[in-house]
Write an enzyme that holds these catalytic residues in place. Structure first.
Site, PDB file in Angstrom:
ATOM      1  N   ARG A 128       0.673  -1.767   0.451  1.00 48.31           N
ATOM      2  CA  ARG A 128      -0.176  -0.098  -0.309  1.00 48.31           C
ATOM      3  C   ARG A 128       1.046   1.026  -0.176  1.00 48.31           C
ATOM      4  NH1 ARG A 128      -1.500   1.943   4.768  1.00 48.31           N
ATOM      5  NH2 ARG A 128      -1.989   0.539   6.010  1.00 48.31           N
ATOM      6  N   TYR A 187     -16.230  16.352 -15.855  1.00 54.41           N
ATOM      7  CA  TYR A 187     -16.285  15.002 -15.418  1.00 54.41           C
ATOM      8  C   TYR A 187     -17.729  14.287 -14.392  1.00 54.41           C
ATOM      9  CZ  TYR A 187     -16.371   9.483 -14.820  1.00 54.41           C
ATOM     10  OH  TYR A 187     -16.633   8.142 -15.211  1.00 54.41           O
ATOM     11  N   ASP A 199      -8.022  18.261 -14.357  1.00 58.19           N
ATOM     12  CA  ASP A 199      -7.928  16.509 -15.399  1.00 58.19           C
ATOM     13  C   ASP A 199      -7.626  16.562 -16.618  1.00 58.19           C
ATOM     14  OD1 ASP A 199      -8.901  14.062 -16.427  1.00 58.19           O
ATOM     15  OD2 ASP A 199     -10.749  14.190 -14.724  1.00 58.19           O
ATOM     16  N   LYS A 221      -8.293   5.248 -19.608  1.00 57.24           N
ATOM     17  CA  LYS A 221      -9.067   6.193 -20.923  1.00 57.24           C
ATOM     18  C   LYS A 221      -7.533   5.771 -21.964  1.00 57.24           C
ATOM     19  CE  LYS A 221     -12.652   6.484 -19.017  1.00 57.24           C
ATOM     20  NZ  LYS A 221     -13.159   8.456 -18.286  1.00 57.24           N
TER      21      LYS A 221
HETATM   22  C1  PLP Z   1     -13.866   8.769 -17.027  1.00 55.21           C
HETATM   23  C2  PLP Z   1     -13.055   9.598 -16.376  1.00 55.21           C
HETATM   24  C3  PLP Z   1     -12.962   9.735 -15.101  1.00 55.21           C
HETATM   25  C4  PLP Z   1     -12.710   8.918 -14.221  1.00 55.21           C
HETATM   26  O1  PLP Z   1     -11.926   7.650 -14.369  1.00 55.21           O
HETATM   27  P1  PLP Z   1     -12.036   6.617 -13.416  1.00 55.21           P
HETATM   28  O2  PLP Z   1     -10.546   5.379 -14.216  1.00 55.21           O
HETATM   29  O3  PLP Z   1     -14.116   6.359 -14.718  1.00 55.21           O
HETATM   30  O4  PLP Z   1     -12.644   5.795 -12.588  1.00 55.21           O
HETATM   31  C5  PLP Z   1     -12.067  11.082 -14.634  1.00 55.21           C
HETATM   32  N1  PLP Z   1     -11.938  12.254 -15.506  1.00 55.21           N
HETATM   33  C6  PLP Z   1     -12.230  11.949 -16.826  1.00 55.21           C
HETATM   34  C7  PLP Z   1     -12.403  13.057 -18.043  1.00 55.21           C
HETATM   35  C8  PLP Z   1     -13.093  11.156 -16.906  1.00 55.21           C
HETATM   36  O5  PLP Z   1     -12.966  10.615 -18.585  1.00 55.21           O
END
Ligand code: PLP
Length: 386
Positions: free
Chosen positions: A49, A101, A173, A198
């Site tokens: 962890r 998001y 982000d 992604k």
């Molecule tokens: C998918 C996504 C998230 C969340 O990520 P997870 O891996 O699904 O928890 C956050 N920000 C953006 C822009 C996303 O496309």
């Protein structure tokens, strides 16, 4: 060193490969704990962890790609976002882009709101509006550019300057761009977040999140949250993510090239009411985007004429998979109203222009011709009066 080279050799000094066997692929350290030679002098790893060498490899890779000092890997993008929000305290205030998001919006408006962290959502294409929302309790500004799902563009250098002026932590982000197309730390941001699920992972086979900090002190505080809160990325998922990241440059370049072909083609279709893509001259943020990123990316969102047309179109598509998520080798079509933004109440969606006629296409590695042919037959089926 060029980013394309760094993706292949994230650790040119080779300090991560100390076992002496010379594996080109990093080993998977599938262990929860590490034997210590001495009770008073622990080795570099004691418990997974707190730290694990496979996770460490992906953490140092993303730090070097983003030009930060510290990278941290989490169990999901949401775990990375929530862990960063845990840097703040009840009573603190955050100014956030209103185009966030859906999951981040939900975390801020439910979990963290209940806990006492207050957020004001502002149209972040207007940096003056962002600055007007700053109060004496504001600690951070949090944006996405281009945003999900409308691909609105925020002037990142202006947001970073605003954060500096008011002493705020600037958070972004960067999921849609990845460091291959946009490096916000160079523009003055303090923390860069990723849903590595992604484009970074890229193969729709792993859920992961990353955070990178510009300065070591914030990195240390976030590492303490990671270790305390404990939403860490496991060794096998860290390995899958590392493997995906190696081909990021070629994947995203090819996907972006196809998106650049499809976006104007979609915009010219009578069945399409509006296309949102920062690569189109009609996009209000195109010039700003061009000045702060190396390309418009591989996500296009567009509106059909109404919800019925959108439904007919989605049902007729064969190649893009209808799914939540984006950034995979396969094209993915998603319907924000019931998928990525289902967590947002209908009124909040409407206020942001996320209509029931809006679809989001993440362009994959299929040929542009095949995708166009498929989109064409589905658009024809969605045409009004059919
Ligand atoms: C998918 C996504 C998230 C969340 O990520 P997870 O891996 O699904 O928890 C956050 N920000 C953006 C822009 C996303 O496309």
């Amino acid at each position: 060193m060029d980013l394309t080279t760094l993706l292949i050799h994230p650790d040119p000094s080779g300090t991560d490969h100390q076992d002496g066997f010379g594996d080109l692929a990093p080993p998977i350290h599938q262990t929860s704990t590490f034997a210590q030679a001495d009770p008073l002098c622990l080795g570099p790893y004691d418990y997974s962890r707190s730290g694990n060498p496979t996770r460490g490899a992906v953490e140092s890779a993303i730090a070097s790609l983003e030009g930060g000092t510290r990278g941290l890997a989490f169990a999901s993008g949401m775990a990375a976002i929530s862990s960063v929000l845990l840097l703040f305290s009840p009573g603190d205030h955050i100014v956030a882009s209103r185009d966030l998001y859906g999951g981040a919006y939900r975390a801020l408006t439910t979990l963290f709101a209940r806990w006492g962290l207050e957020t004001t959502f502002v149209d972040a294409t207007d940096v003056v509006a962002l600055s007007r929302a700053v109060t004496p309790r504001t600690r951070a500004v949090y944006v996405e550019s281009p945003s999900n799902p409308l691909l609105t563009v925020t002037d990142l250098a202006a947001v970073a300057a605003l954060a500096k002026e008011y002493g705020l932590v600037a958070i972004i982000d960067n999921t849609f761009m990845t460091p291959f197309l946009q490096r916000p730390i160079a523009l003055g941001f303090d923390i860069v977040l990723h849903s590595a699920t992604k484009f970074l992972g890229g193969h729709s086979d792993v859920v992961a999140g990353l955070a990178v900090t510009a300065d070591p002190a914030t990195g240390q505080r976030l590492q303490a949250v990671q270790n305390t809160f404990g939403a860490v990325l496991g060794p096998k998922d860290s390995w899958l993510l590392l493997r995906g990241m190696r081909t990021l440059a070629v994947r995203l370049a090819a996907e972006q090239a196809t998106a650049q072909t499809l976006a104007p083609w979609l915009a010219a279709r009578p069945e399409v009411a509006r296309v949102h893509y920062p690569g189109l001259p009609s996009h209000p943020g195109q010039v700003i985007h061009q000045g702060q990123a190396d390309g418009p990316g591989a996500v296009i969102s567009f509106e059909l004429h109404d919800a019925t047309a959108a439904k007919l179109f989605m049902r007729a598509l064969r190649l893009p998979k209808l799914a939540v998520s984006l950034g995979g080798v396969e094209s993915i079509l998603s319907y924000p109203a019931t998928m990525s933004h289902a967590a947002m109440p209908p009124a909040a969606r409407a206020e942001r222009g996320i209509s029931d006629a809006l679809v989001r296409l993440s362009v994959g590695l299929e040929s542009a011709n095949d995708l166009m042919e498929d989109l064409d037959q589905a658009l024809v089926k969605a045409a009004p009066g059919d």
